[in-house]
Design an enzyme around this catalytic site. Sequence first.
Site, PDB file in Angstrom:
ATOM      1  N   GLY B  10       0.775  -1.239   0.167  1.00  5.88           N
ATOM      2  CA  GLY B  10       0.171  -0.046  -0.107  1.00  5.88           C
ATOM      3  C   GLY B  10       0.990   1.113   0.042  1.00  5.88           C
ATOM      4  O   GLY B  10       1.848   1.230   0.913  1.00  5.88           O
ATOM      5  N   GLY B  11       0.769   2.150  -0.977  1.00  3.27           N
ATOM      6  CA  GLY B  11       1.216   3.318  -1.019  1.00  3.27           C
ATOM      7  C   GLY B  11       0.606   4.415  -0.761  1.00  3.27           C
ATOM      8  O   GLY B  11       0.951   5.691  -1.126  1.00  3.27           O
ATOM      9  N   LEU B  13      -0.947   7.315   2.364  1.00  2.00           N
ATOM     10  CA  LEU B  13      -0.164   7.943   3.580  1.00  2.00           C
ATOM     11  C   LEU B  13       0.478   7.099   4.484  1.00  2.00           C
ATOM     12  O   LEU B  13       1.735   7.393   4.880  1.00  2.00           O
ATOM     13  CB  LEU B  13      -1.126   8.985   4.238  1.00  2.00           C
ATOM     14  CG  LEU B  13      -1.561  10.237   3.489  1.00  2.00           C
ATOM     15  CD1 LEU B  13      -2.468  11.045   4.469  1.00  2.00           C
ATOM     16  CD2 LEU B  13      -0.266  11.181   3.281  1.00  2.00           C
ATOM     17  N   GLY B  15       1.277   3.920   4.096  1.00  3.39           N
ATOM     18  CA  GLY B  15       2.169   3.006   3.556  1.00  3.39           C
ATOM     19  C   GLY B  15       3.391   3.746   3.288  1.00  3.39           C
ATOM     20  O   GLY B  15       4.691   3.333   3.672  1.00  3.39           O
ATOM     21  N   HIS B 237     -20.446   9.609   4.631  1.00  5.07           N
ATOM     22  CA  HIS B 237     -20.307  11.061   4.824  1.00  5.07           C
ATOM     23  C   HIS B 237     -21.543  11.621   4.291  1.00  5.07           C
ATOM     24  O   HIS B 237     -22.184  11.303   3.498  1.00  5.07           O
ATOM     25  CB  HIS B 237     -18.979  11.346   3.521  1.00  5.07           C
ATOM     26  CG  HIS B 237     -18.490  12.722   3.972  1.00  5.07           C
ATOM     27  ND1 HIS B 237     -18.936  13.643   3.563  1.00  5.07           N
ATOM     28  CD2 HIS B 237     -17.307  13.225   4.580  1.00  5.07           C
ATOM     29  CE1 HIS B 237     -18.425  14.966   3.969  1.00  5.07           C
ATOM     30  NE2 HIS B 237     -17.241  14.573   4.424  1.00  5.07           N
ATOM     31  N   SER B 251     -16.244  18.074   0.869  1.00  2.00           N
ATOM     32  CA  SER B 251     -15.586  18.140   2.120  1.00  2.00           C
ATOM     33  C   SER B 251     -16.427  18.678   3.347  1.00  2.00           C
ATOM     34  O   SER B 251     -17.011  19.731   3.027  1.00  2.00           O
ATOM     35  CB  SER B 251     -14.268  18.574   1.732  1.00  2.00           C
ATOM     36  OG  SER B 251     -13.689  18.998   3.058  1.00  2.00           O
ATOM     37  N   ARG B 298     -20.209  13.603  11.907  1.00  2.00           N
ATOM     38  CA  ARG B 298     -20.597  13.033  10.555  1.00  2.00           C
ATOM     39  C   ARG B 298     -21.681  12.128  10.829  1.00  2.00           C
ATOM     40  O   ARG B 298     -22.682  12.307   9.873  1.00  2.00           O
ATOM     41  CB  ARG B 298     -19.450  12.189   9.981  1.00  2.00           C
ATOM     42  CG  ARG B 298     -18.514  13.362   9.441  1.00  2.00           C
ATOM     43  CD  ARG B 298     -17.318  12.620   8.638  1.00  2.00           C
ATOM     44  NE  ARG B 298     -16.367  13.714   8.114  1.00  2.00           N
ATOM     45  CZ  ARG B 298     -15.223  13.414   7.616  1.00  2.00           C
ATOM     46  NH1 ARG B 298     -14.866  12.266   7.367  1.00  2.00           N
ATOM     47  NH2 ARG B 298     -14.374  14.721   7.177  1.00  2.00           N
ATOM     48  N   HIS B 366     -18.050   6.258   3.005  1.00  2.00           N
ATOM     49  CA  HIS B 366     -16.807   7.283   2.984  1.00  2.00           C
ATOM     50  C   HIS B 366     -15.641   6.489   3.640  1.00  2.00           C
ATOM     51  O   HIS B 366     -14.560   6.637   3.153  1.00  2.00           O
ATOM     52  CB  HIS B 366     -16.968   8.412   3.633  1.00  2.00           C
ATOM     53  CG  HIS B 366     -16.066   9.399   3.524  1.00  2.00           C
ATOM     54  ND1 HIS B 366     -15.344   9.868   2.584  1.00  2.00           N
ATOM     55  CD2 HIS B 366     -15.394  10.063   4.546  1.00  2.00           C
ATOM     56  CE1 HIS B 366     -14.460  10.874   2.639  1.00  2.00           C
ATOM     57  NE2 HIS B 366     -14.529  10.975   4.114  1.00  2.00           N
ATOM     58  N   ARG B 414     -15.473   8.372  12.878  1.00  2.00           N
ATOM     59  CA  ARG B 414     -14.410   9.239  12.672  1.00  2.00           C
ATOM     60  C   ARG B 414     -14.643  10.546  12.672  1.00  2.00           C
ATOM     61  O   ARG B 414     -15.486  10.912  12.061  1.00  2.00           O
ATOM     62  CB  ARG B 414     -13.582   8.762  11.403  1.00  2.00           C
ATOM     63  CG  ARG B 414     -12.296   9.429  11.432  1.00  2.00           C
ATOM     64  CD  ARG B 414     -11.619   8.958  10.248  1.00  2.00           C
ATOM     65  NE  ARG B 414     -12.381   9.065   8.720  1.00  2.00           N
ATOM     66  CZ  ARG B 414     -12.480  10.273   8.219  1.00  2.00           C
ATOM     67  NH1 ARG B 414     -11.742  11.404   8.492  1.00  2.00           N
ATOM     68  NH2 ARG B 414     -12.715  10.458   7.004  1.00  2.00           N
TER      69      ARG B 414
END
Lengths: 283, 660, 298
Positions: B10-11, B13, B15, B237, B251, B298, B366, B414
Amino acid sequence: MIALDPAANRPQFINVRVKRQDGPGQEPYWQLFKIDYEPELNVISILQRIAALGQTSDGKKVPPVVWDCGCLEEVCGSCTMQINGRVRQSCSALVDQLLKDNADEIVLEPMSKFPVLRDLLVDRRRLFKALEKVKAWVPVDSYYNMGPGERQLRAAQEQNYPLSQCMSCGCCVDACPQYNKIELERKKDETDEEFRKREEKAWDTAFVGPHAISQAMLFNNHPTGKSIAGERLDALIAPGGIQACGNAQNCVAVCPKEIPLTTSIARAGRATTIHTIKKWFEK
Amino acid sequence: MSNQRVVVVGGGLAGLASAMKLAELGVAVDLISLTPVKRSHSVCAQGGINSCNDQTRQLGDNEWKHFDDTVYGGDFLNHQPPVKEMAYWAPKVIELMDRLGVPFNRTGEGFLDRRRFGGTLYKRTAFAGATTGQQLLYALDEQVRRRESEGLIRKFEFWDFLGPIQDETGRCRGVVAQDMVSMEIRAFPADAAVVATGGCGLVYGRSTMSVFCTGSAASRCFQAGAKYANGEFIQVHPTAIPGSDKLRLMSESARGEGGRVWVPRKPHDSRAPRDIPASDRYYFLEERYPEYGNLVPRDIATREIFDICVNDGLSVDSERMCVYLDLTHIPKAELDRKLGGILEIYEKFQGVDPRIEPMRIFPAVHYSMGGLWADYVKSADGGLEAGAPANHMTNIEGLYAIGECDYHYHGANRLGANSLLSCIFTGLFTGPSIVNYIDNQSGGHADIDPATLSGAVSKQQERHDSLLTGNPGSDENPYLIHQELGDIMTRAATVVRRNDQLTDAIEKVNELHDRAMKVNLSDTGSWSNQNVIFAKSLQDMFPIAKSILGGALRRDECRGAHFKPDFEKPSLTAEDPAERRKQAEEWCDAFEKNNDKYLKSTIADYDNASMQPQFSYEDVDTSLQPPRPRLYGLVGADIIEEVWKERAEAKKQQPQMASS
Amino acid sequence: MSDSNSDSNSEPSFFTRHEFAIRRLHSLTGIVPLGLYMCVHLTTNASLLGSVEIFQRAVFLIHSPGPLLPLIEWGGIFLPLLFHAGLGIWIAKTGRSNSSQYQFTSNKRYSWQRWTGFIGLVYLFLHVMHLHGGIHAESWMDAIYQIGFGQFSPYNAGSSLVNAMNLGYGIIWPVIYLVGVLALVYHFVNGIWTAGITWGLWISPEAQARATKVCVAFGVILTVVSLAAWAGAVFPGKEDVAEMRAIEDRMYEAGVVAGTVPENEHKRDLRGRAAAAEESGDAADGEQASTATTEPAS
């Protein structure tokens, strides 16, 4: 918007012509697909429907079109392709808009400056390698906690932020007349490593592209990034550097993020001029 | 030391942060990603990243309050030691990202600008325009590229993680992955593996997530024996732009910067929004939640928007459900500076300028709060023991889980702008833990039994080959099955959950799973075959989907994002103060009783034979901050709070009296 | 499609290593000396429209270095031109125009810059051959004169120019000149604009837009000047030529006497008047011509 037009104006089908290629070095060929019209489609949803459908307009069963996509909201840079002859992101290519320009069909082709892997999927490693060439990073000492970075004026942030939005989609280089396709063929006796080295060497001396020039300027304008500004400018005057730019300015015209690439290029032009003269006198 | 090798899967944030930190610690890293790492889903995060800061400190904020907001917002299902550690690291994480060149917005004087996000009363959120995730990811991508050029990291992009390699003791000795271009399957031997593969939004068909967020990587670990926790907690979301291919995020920062949510008081009012006078507009969030207004957490915003459309029938549009998110009262220049990126997205995909006309939005799946179960070691001060090998290790020894695919930080819900933080934090924090783990191992990546490696590869090769050649008579189409799965999951397991619907959905998903195992591929080639890659990830969505549904069915309560109206705690109805007090006492009794039963992490173990998850429950570490009722907008909240405080005081007194 | 399939493990060539500096030199030579020279040249020629005397005086001035002139010509014009043209062709070959696919103005300008460069180069070759001859060796000049080249005689500047333009039915050369000069004017003016970006003079889009305006204005002026120069060479008729020649001859003789013009009969249009005399058979002219033709022998 077309979507608000009376239903009578809506076509029943959308003709989608796709340039396909089974693998590197193979002959490309065209296939026509017919998709039921729905309002508010984009090219991604068309390709998704083609995959689910699995057949051409004349009913021939074919494997799904291979293409690359990610976020579908134009921030990841994956889904670049040529749509009706123009390079762009397929997620933001709205069908209603495309049909307005050409009601007959939508033509999808892979990007023109990168080797085709299959269908609309191309190999864009060269794009990222260019970022390495211009050292597009801030050379921090460590990732330990060393307190905050330097304070920066809002004006500096406002200059840097647009450049930092570059998502390496490749639109700029695909439209650039000075950026040429490099497609090497692997030799029989060559190892992976040898082939990769040969590729990287070929990329290294060919034009880095507007995106990389712009990234070099971004980091040369950062308080810490500046510390290796000279190395970045050296990269920009090395073979394949900024001198290859022909000022056609297509890059800025096709950039989906409207990054001021030509401003970066001109800024790099000035910086390399001064850098070269200084270097010459300081030798 | 220099001979350690870790494979990071996983690449995004998490990873990248992990790879970068491990490289700094002298570990050789193989970084495997489905997509060029710069295109990972983290780029989609828009709003920002939280930490208490010099300004909020002087208004009474501190790390503890950030911690408290996080666990309160998460309805106390968060594991408190990791959350505490994260909150205390948060200012340092932002400082590091600032040093790495993230173009955070600045104040006139040149300090980091901050905005307010949901679930807090402080302006904690640092942001870079409306593309904070993109900017953070790029900063890490750049550092990883730098380390790659120094030879410390090798990237394998367009490689699909197929599963961990375990030796005979069950310890993870690397991973098997497949090149999505050449279709080569090979082993990546390593001393440890880190899974940082994000969420599973694609289980719901359309969500705000990127197309590769299938959850299949986590599922492959799950099927290999890793536990999956809190699957049923899926954040929906409140504000997304409905689309036929994806639901695009709008957002929370749109509300953070003053965006107001409303609907016309008259159902399907045909007037243009700007022609509707204030008296005919129903700002339902502001009216129902005067303190937080449009910035309620949320889950609450989502439910209210859902409620106003479904139950009150006040949707703006009669054909599809949506409400207005209005920014038109804010000056254009300010909007462009602070929200330019997301407003462009709306304009680009909807063809309407949100600076002039209110946006039409509706909730969308989300974020997955749940994920792979992973361990941690609590320190004496209640945080995490730095460098402890067990931190973030799954129940498979040597296999770590970080980022969105872990389960500790966000509890039942979250808070906005906490996910970027948890991803970078876990990536950085686990570096020394992994190094220490490797130091304690006897056998390294170089001396793994070749049979272990080849066995793992051939198992995956068999699966691949049988998918290509198997099921010749079947007409099961993976893309259509995916649509069906998405529809079932979206109906049964998003905003409102009912047991009859969940039971029904479980049955349907079981059936669909059987069909998915018999898919017939339209592409049987051996070069860049996306068809078979997708079919595999589709099959692997089912264990996760079953965990979500099963976990939700078994949880007869309302907690954070998990909302079951049949088990909703009532508002107080009595007018008489004494009677009201009595109701409050009863309310608190019920609350405590419910917590005794349900304040637990759902743990799923996958049984490969029956293709079903087995559920058990794990206590949540709430040792730092005792749970208290989450009372946003409840009638009688004040009196319940009073009663609860008295009880909490009494509890504190008790042990003291006993000891005296 | 592959552009660099070269398999070289060798060091990059001198050119590759110094490509940046060489291309900056390319950019520079386009402006100084070439562009600057073109401006002077066109302005000088435009003066012919005013009067034969001004033009002839200017040519006398240009030719005043005498034997040093070829050195100046080659060092200041021909060599920079060959360098600029040679590198220009290479540069054009490194790119692949796509202005039919991407029809942006700046992209069209990019393509035109390349096309005008090619047109200009062909034109300049013809132009130099047509009038100048390239090398001053007499036998060479004699030889090419017979096929309509090397027609210009500096001491009979106006008349030999007009005569030369009238060769080939009086239409071919004027068309070639019109196309060639306008192509070069575009090439020069657009080249200034791109050089401003290359060197980093105008950076922001606003500055580039302002520079565009200035360049367009300059281009319009230069176009007017070049049209004037063209008209000055194309419009005079045969009867005007005799008159011009008379004035030029008078100026030459007076100049030689005054010592301001170095005596050089090779720079006079002797072949031209011989041909004219043959054609007309006019006695008076014939006498002059015979003096002239006998001159080299004496």
